[in-house]
Structures are given as C-alpha cells and as structure tokens.
Design an enzyme around this catalytic site. Structure first.
Site, PDB file in Angstrom:
ATOM      1  N   ASP A 112     -50.707  11.207  18.104  1.00 25.23           N
ATOM      2  CA  ASP A 112     -50.766  10.597  19.430  1.00 25.23           C
ATOM      3  C   ASP A 112     -52.182  10.305  19.906  1.00 25.23           C
ATOM      4  OD1 ASP A 112     -51.798  13.115  19.851  1.00 25.23           O
ATOM      5  OD2 ASP A 112     -49.985  13.901  20.790  1.00 25.23           O
ATOM      6  N   GLU A 134     -45.281  12.555  12.549  1.00 22.16           N
ATOM      7  CA  GLU A 134     -45.159  13.351  13.793  1.00 22.16           C
ATOM      8  C   GLU A 134     -44.636  12.468  14.924  1.00 22.16           C
ATOM      9  OE1 GLU A 134     -48.351  15.235  16.460  1.00 22.16           O
ATOM     10  OE2 GLU A 134     -48.123  16.767  14.931  1.00 22.16           O
ATOM     11  N   GLU A 148     -52.008  10.944  25.601  1.00 21.35           N
ATOM     12  CA  GLU A 148     -51.232  11.097  24.364  1.00 21.35           C
ATOM     13  C   GLU A 148     -49.753  10.735  24.515  1.00 21.35           C
ATOM     14  OE1 GLU A 148     -53.447  13.299  25.481  1.00 21.35           O
ATOM     15  OE2 GLU A 148     -54.956  13.453  23.907  1.00 21.35           O
ATOM     16  N   HIS A 225     -59.567  21.763  25.091  1.00 17.77           N
ATOM     17  CA  HIS A 225     -60.217  20.447  25.044  1.00 17.77           C
ATOM     18  C   HIS A 225     -59.479  19.368  25.824  1.00 17.77           C
ATOM     19  CE1 HIS A 225     -57.356  18.264  22.474  1.00 17.77           C
ATOM     20  NE2 HIS A 225     -57.149  19.420  21.884  1.00 17.77           N
ATOM     21  N   ARG A 227     -58.003  16.433  27.798  1.00 14.05           N
ATOM     22  CA  ARG A 227     -58.650  15.528  28.751  1.00 14.05           C
ATOM     23  C   ARG A 227     -58.188  15.809  30.182  1.00 14.05           C
ATOM     24  NH1 ARG A 227     -61.343  10.265  27.290  1.00 14.05           N
ATOM     25  NH2 ARG A 227     -61.353  10.882  25.124  1.00 14.05           N
ATOM     26  N   HIS A 258     -65.095  23.091  21.310  1.00 15.10           N
ATOM     27  CA  HIS A 258     -64.932  21.669  20.948  1.00 15.10           C
ATOM     28  C   HIS A 258     -66.281  20.978  21.099  1.00 15.10           C
ATOM     29  CE1 HIS A 258     -63.416  17.515  21.200  1.00 15.10           C
ATOM     30  NE2 HIS A 258     -62.256  17.953  20.736  1.00 15.10           N
TER      31      HIS A 258
HETATM   32  C1  UD1 Z   1     -59.240  13.512  20.873  1.00 18.98           C
HETATM   33  C2  UD1 Z   1     -57.846  12.935  21.121  1.00 18.98           C
HETATM   34  C3  UD1 Z   1     -56.872  14.045  21.457  1.00 18.98           C
HETATM   35  C4  UD1 Z   1     -56.917  15.154  20.431  1.00 18.98           C
HETATM   36  C5  UD1 Z   1     -58.350  15.622  20.244  1.00 18.98           C
HETATM   37  C6  UD1 Z   1     -58.426  16.638  19.133  1.00 18.98           C
HETATM   38  C7  UD1 Z   1     -57.633  10.715  22.134  1.00 18.98           C
HETATM   39  C8  UD1 Z   1     -57.641   9.946  23.381  1.00 18.98           C
HETATM   40  N1  UD1 Z   1     -57.887  12.021  22.252  1.00 18.98           N
HETATM   41  O1  UD1 Z   1     -59.691  14.026  22.110  1.00 18.98           O
HETATM   42  O2  UD1 Z   1     -55.554  13.507  21.526  1.00 18.98           O
HETATM   43  O3  UD1 Z   1     -56.106  16.218  20.883  1.00 18.98           O
HETATM   44  O4  UD1 Z   1     -59.182  14.519  19.879  1.00 18.98           O
HETATM   45  O5  UD1 Z   1     -59.618  17.377  19.203  1.00 18.98           O
HETATM   46  O6  UD1 Z   1     -57.445  10.176  21.063  1.00 18.98           O
HETATM   47  N2  UD1 Z   1     -67.445  14.638  19.833  1.00 18.98           N
HETATM   48  C9  UD1 Z   1     -68.502  14.750  18.964  1.00 18.98           C
HETATM   49  N3  UD1 Z   1     -68.240  15.009  17.649  1.00 18.98           N
HETATM   50  C10 UD1 Z   1     -66.986  15.158  17.171  1.00 18.98           C
HETATM   51  C11 UD1 Z   1     -65.911  15.047  18.056  1.00 18.98           C
HETATM   52  C12 UD1 Z   1     -66.151  14.782  19.387  1.00 18.98           C
HETATM   53  O7  UD1 Z   1     -69.652  14.640  19.347  1.00 18.98           O
HETATM   54  O8  UD1 Z   1     -66.818  15.401  15.953  1.00 18.98           O
HETATM   55  C13 UD1 Z   1     -67.715  14.399  21.280  1.00 18.98           C
HETATM   56  C14 UD1 Z   1     -68.237  12.992  21.610  1.00 18.98           C
HETATM   57  O9  UD1 Z   1     -69.165  13.109  22.616  1.00 18.98           O
HETATM   58  C15 UD1 Z   1     -66.979  12.301  22.147  1.00 18.98           C
HETATM   59  C16 UD1 Z   1     -66.275  13.447  22.830  1.00 18.98           C
HETATM   60  O10 UD1 Z   1     -66.510  14.580  22.003  1.00 18.98           O
HETATM   61  O11 UD1 Z   1     -67.314  11.255  23.034  1.00 18.98           O
HETATM   62  C17 UD1 Z   1     -64.785  13.276  23.023  1.00 18.98           C
HETATM   63  O12 UD1 Z   1     -64.156  12.886  21.804  1.00 18.98           O
HETATM   64  P1  UD1 Z   1     -62.803  11.995  21.875  1.00 18.98           P
HETATM   65  O13 UD1 Z   1     -62.294  11.775  20.505  1.00 18.98           O
HETATM   66  O14 UD1 Z   1     -63.026  10.791  22.735  1.00 18.98           O
HETATM   67  O15 UD1 Z   1     -61.806  12.898  22.697  1.00 18.98           O
HETATM   68  P2  UD1 Z   1     -61.222  14.342  22.392  1.00 18.98           P
HETATM   69  O16 UD1 Z   1     -61.204  15.072  23.682  1.00 18.98           O
HETATM   70  O17 UD1 Z   1     -61.895  14.925  21.230  1.00 18.98           O
HETATM   71  N1  UDP Z   2     -59.000  23.924  14.412  1.00 22.23           N
HETATM   72  C1  UDP Z   2     -60.046  24.069  13.500  1.00 22.23           C
HETATM   73  N2  UDP Z   2     -61.222  24.626  13.927  1.00 22.23           N
HETATM   74  C2  UDP Z   2     -61.417  25.029  15.207  1.00 22.23           C
HETATM   75  C3  UDP Z   2     -60.353  24.857  16.138  1.00 22.23           C
HETATM   76  C4  UDP Z   2     -59.164  24.302  15.701  1.00 22.23           C
HETATM   77  O1  UDP Z   2     -59.905  23.713  12.332  1.00 22.23           O
HETATM   78  O2  UDP Z   2     -62.494  25.526  15.529  1.00 22.23           O
HETATM   79  C5  UDP Z   2     -57.734  23.298  13.968  1.00 22.23           C
HETATM   80  C6  UDP Z   2     -56.456  24.028  14.298  1.00 22.23           C
HETATM   81  O3  UDP Z   2     -56.106  24.931  13.278  1.00 22.23           O
HETATM   82  C7  UDP Z   2     -55.457  22.894  14.430  1.00 22.23           C
HETATM   83  C8  UDP Z   2     -56.286  21.711  14.864  1.00 22.23           C
HETATM   84  O4  UDP Z   2     -57.632  22.064  14.647  1.00 22.23           O
HETATM   85  O5  UDP Z   2     -54.862  22.568  13.190  1.00 22.23           O
HETATM   86  C9  UDP Z   2     -56.070  21.393  16.314  1.00 22.23           C
HETATM   87  O6  UDP Z   2     -57.027  20.466  16.751  1.00 22.23           O
HETATM   88  P1  UDP Z   2     -57.289  20.199  18.270  1.00 22.23           P
HETATM   89  O7  UDP Z   2     -56.934  21.402  19.069  1.00 22.23           O
HETATM   90  O8  UDP Z   2     -58.679  19.683  18.364  1.00 22.23           O
HETATM   91  O9  UDP Z   2     -56.319  18.974  18.600  1.00 22.23           O
HETATM   92  P2  UDP Z   2     -54.776  18.874  19.033  1.00 22.23           P
HETATM   93  O10 UDP Z   2     -53.948  19.565  18.016  1.00 22.23           O
HETATM   94  O11 UDP Z   2     -54.643  19.457  20.404  1.00 22.23           O
HETATM   95  O12 UDP Z   2     -54.536  17.403  19.081  1.00 22.23           O
END
Ligand code: UD1
Ligand code: UDP
Length: 400
Positions: A112, A134, A148, A225, A227, A258
């Site tokens: 999602d 999924e 999502e 994490h 939003r 995160h």
């Molecule tokens: C995204 C997904 C969410 C998922 C989550 C898993 C969307 C809208 N959101 O949210 O569904 O649950 O990932 O973690 O698709 N950033 C880094 N390095 C990284 C990752 C993130 O610097 O490796 C920082 C960046 O500043 C980025 C911010 O995190 O702008 C947010 O990342 P983003 O993918 O937009 O949203 P998530 O909250 O991670």
């Molecule tokens: N996870 C990981 N390292 C971490 C925290 C989570 O590998 O430090 C894994 C966790 O086991 C799970 C996945 O990340 O499989 C979940 O990711 P996240 O919570 O970022 O996203 P969501 O599942 O809510 O979309």
C-alpha cells in the site's frame, strides 16, 4: 493469458519465457518481495527483472543487501522531505521511460505504499497486467492509515491478479466486486521472510544490543513511523516512553529509529539521557527479527511488525485506532491502543505487572502465513501468464 509474444524473451535454451517485473521502493515492500524475487529467479518459467524506485534509500538497500538482491533498474527517486506527489510523479515518470524500452509481460507490486500504487498506475497505462501482492487489506477508514488505505483501494481497481494474504482480505475484495477467479489466498510473504531469518541468530552490529541480549533483561521493542501519527501524537509517544523508562528501571526500551527526520524530531527529545533506553539506527532485517524474538513486549504502529510478532508469541500493542490486520486482534495477541500518552503507559504497565494478562496475549499464532506464500505467488503468476497452474491456497484445503 496476458503474455504478449513480442515481449517474451528467450532465456533458457530453446525456451521462450515471459518477463515479470517486481517493482518496490520501501523497506517493508523489499522484505515482503524478497522471497518472491528468489522464487521467481529459481523458476525457469520467467525472466525476472527487478526494479526499485528508491522511495527509501538506506532502509531499502539494507534489505536488498541482506537478501542478496541486485536490482536491474533503480529509479533513485528519494528526496529529503519528499511529498506524496513527489513520490507518485517521480515513480510514474521513471517507469514510463523504462516501459518504453523494456516492457514486461506483467508487473508485481506489493502492499500500500505510494511506490506500489504508482507502479500499478504506470503499468496500467502501458497495458501491462498488474499482480498485487498483499491485496484486500482494508481498515474501512479512507484517512487511516493515510495514504495507505486509499493506495490499496486504487491499486485493487486496476489489478489483474489479487494475491490476498488471508481469507479476510479475500472477503474484502469479493465484497468490492472483484471476481473470485482473480483472487488467490497465498498467506503473507513476510512470514516466508521471517522464517528464513529469525533462527539465524545474526549478531548485532551495535555492541550494546549484544550485551543486552546476554543480560536477559526484559525488553520493550518500539517502532513508530506512521504519517498520521506524526506531530503531537508522536511527541506523546516519546513522553510515554520516557515515563515507562522512569517507572520500570529494570526494563530496557529498544527503539530502532525510522530514518524520517520528522519522526526522530518528535520522539527522541523526551528520551535523551535515559539510561535504560537504547535508540539505534534502523536494524538490518536479520538483527531486527532477532530483537523481536528477544523482546518481552512489542509497541508499534508498523504493519509488518504486527504480522511478524504474533508468530513469535509476542504481545503487541498497536499505536493505532484501527487496523487492516484484524486476524491477530481476534486471536488475542494484538491490542489496538491508539496514541494517547496515558493509555500507552497504562497498557505497557498492565502487560509488565499482570502475568495473567501477559500470558493471555503471549500466544504464538500464525494467522498471516505458513511460509509458503512465495511458492503460491509464483504458481498463481504462472497461471496468469499461461505457463502453469495455481496450487493449494493458504488456510484452505483444495483437492487436486
Ligand atoms: C513509507 C510508506 C509507508 C510505509 C513506510 C515504511 C508511503 C506514502 N509511505 O513511509 O506506507 O509504511 O514507508 O517504512 O508510501 N528516509 C531516508 N532514508 C530512507 C527512508 C526514509 O532518509 O531510507 C527519510 C527521507 O527524508 C524521506 C522520509 O524519510 O523523505 C520519509 O520517507 P517516505 O518514504 O516518504 O515515507 P515513510 O514515512 O517512510
Ligand atoms: N524492520 C527492520 N528493521 C527495523 C525495524 C523494522 O528490518 O529497524 C522490519 C520489520 O521486521 C518489518 C518491516 O521492517 O518486516 C516493517 O517496516 P515498517 O514498519 O517501516 O513499515 P510498515 O510495515 O508499517 O509498512
């Protein structure tokens, strides 16, 4: 069958095989797609072309490295502070260019995230069938989780093959008018990923965590994490954790933070100077699953963690008002507690100090999978592309 012969590629001696493109961009998609990518690579029925969007960077690369996956294409879209529209437009534009050169016979998107919905839309615009892994999760509230729930519903509208993890998600799709022949119940591939890593006792990179593992102290493992929780709600989570740390000096709180700076700025200030709180960088998946197996209680707003922890018999407190994953709530292992500071403190205290309540929740249940989701996924895709047949579904006995 959807295979276009013009796109089919000769891969093995004398054999024309369809090309399939898994598209993913964030940590959870990478974890859940990894067993499927491996199963596709092992099959001689497909040419598997892995494309990542790079919506996440460090957190994505960390997973691919662990699972030994080298993407064929990387759109590298991440920008600090990226908006949802940034992710959507940059993904669609990148895939548009890619499909103009290299058009697969089908794409696979997972879950999602905005990567997954953008991937589905880009493929749909090019007449490429979409396989949705999924599929069918629904919270029933379009704004929670945001974005999502909307992403899932949009993807379902343009999906050719819906791979539902459970019979509940299948029922959601049927209720929305999806034809039953287009749905296969596979189980969730996160359980495949978990089963291949959790028993490996992967050493922790951070020596503090190795010491903690050896100490036998009770661990509260926390991830956050979402939003819709960012801002006030997340600051409340930080304050709640600080109060728990003060009230329970024997407990150790482990918080792999995160990468999102918005999350860190909200949660971490309240925890500064607390000797029984360990804040780490995101843990590599093998390390995280080991920490999950060591944890006494899990406090999270994550989707994937909600699915993994129940199979390890860990009580999970979910910091959300609703969930699209009701199965473990029904089984009694997961409780929805929202993000109210007082409620978080009370519910953690209850689990720590009421052994009957703890035992009621600490039941190992596997409502989300049996470790064979990727096998069922590959068989279902083979059927879609006319090179095989689906097999028995998760949680259902099918006579052959
Ligand atoms: C995204 C997904 C969410 C998922 C989550 C898993 C969307 C809208 N959101 O949210 O569904 O649950 O990932 O973690 O698709 N950033 C880094 N390095 C990284 C990752 C993130 O610097 O490796 C920082 C960046 O500043 C980025 C911010 O995190 O702008 C947010 O990342 P983003 O993918 O937009 O949203 P998530 O909250 O991670
Ligand atoms: N996870 C990981 N390292 C971490 C925290 C989570 O590998 O430090 C894994 C966790 O086991 C799970 C996945 O990340 O499989 C979940 O990711 P996240 O919570 O970022 O996203 P969501 O599942 O809510 O979309």
């Amino acid at each position: 069958m959807y295979m276009s012969l013009s796109a089919a590629k000769p891969l093995f001696w004398g054999k024309i095989v369809p090309s399939i493109m898994p598209i993913f961009g964030t940590r959870p998609e990478a974890i859940k797609m990894a067993p499927i990518v491996h199963a596709l690579h092992e099959s001689d029925e497909f040419d598997c072309i892995v494309t990542v969007t790079g919506q996440h960077r460090e957190m994505l690369d960390q997973v691919n490295e662990l699972f030994g996956i080298t993407p064929d294409h990387d759109l590298d879209i991440l920008q600090p502070g990226q908006s949802l529209s940034d992710i959507m437009t940059r993904t669609i534009t990148g895939l548009d260019k890619l499909f103009a050169i290299d058009k697969p016979d089908a794409v696979i998107v997972q879950g999602d995230t905005t990567t997954s919905t953008a991937g589905a839309i880009a493929a749909f615009y090019h007449g490429i069938p979409v396989v949705h892994v999924e599929a069918g999760l629904r919270s029933g509230n379009l704004y929670s989780p945001f974005p999502e729930e909307a992403n899932r519903k949009i993807t379902s509208q343009i999906t050719a093959l819906h791979l539902a993890p459970t019979s509940t998600s299948r029922a959601n799709l049927l209720a929305e008018g999806v034809h039953e022949k287009d749905i296969v119940v596979t189980g969730n591939s996160v359980i495949d990923a978990l089963f291949t890593t959790v028993d490996k006792q992967i050493p922790f990179t951070d020596p503090q965590l190795e010491q903690l593992a050896a100490s036998g102290r009770k661990i509260l493992l926390v991830t956050t994490h979402r939003r819709e929780n960012q801002g006030d709600a997340m600051r409340g989570v930080g304050r709640a954790l600080a109060r728990i740390a003060d009230a329970e000096p024997d407990l150790v709180i482990v918080l792999p933070a995160h990468k999102n700076p918005v999350v860190r700025e909200a949660v971490l200030p309240a925890l500064e100077g607390k000797s029984n709180v360990i804040v780490t960088e995101p843990l590599a998946y093998g390390e995280f699953t080991r920490m999950l197996s060591l944890a006494h209680i899990v406090l999270t707003d994550s989707g994937g963690v909600q699915e993994e922890a129940p199979s390890l018999g860990k009580p999970v407190l979910v910091m959300r008002e609703n969930t699209e994953r009701p199965e473990a709530v029904v089984a009694g292992t997961v409780t929805l507690i929202g993000t109210d500071e007082e409620k978080i403190v009370t519910e953690v205290d209850r689990l720590l100090n009421d052994p009957v309540h703890f035992d009621t929740m600490a039941n190992a249940v596997n409502p989300y999978g049996d470790g064979r989701a990727s096998e069922r996924t590959v068989a279902a895709i083979a059927e879609l592309l006319g090179v095989g047949h689906r097999i028995d579904e998760f949680g259902m006995t099918v006579s052959v």
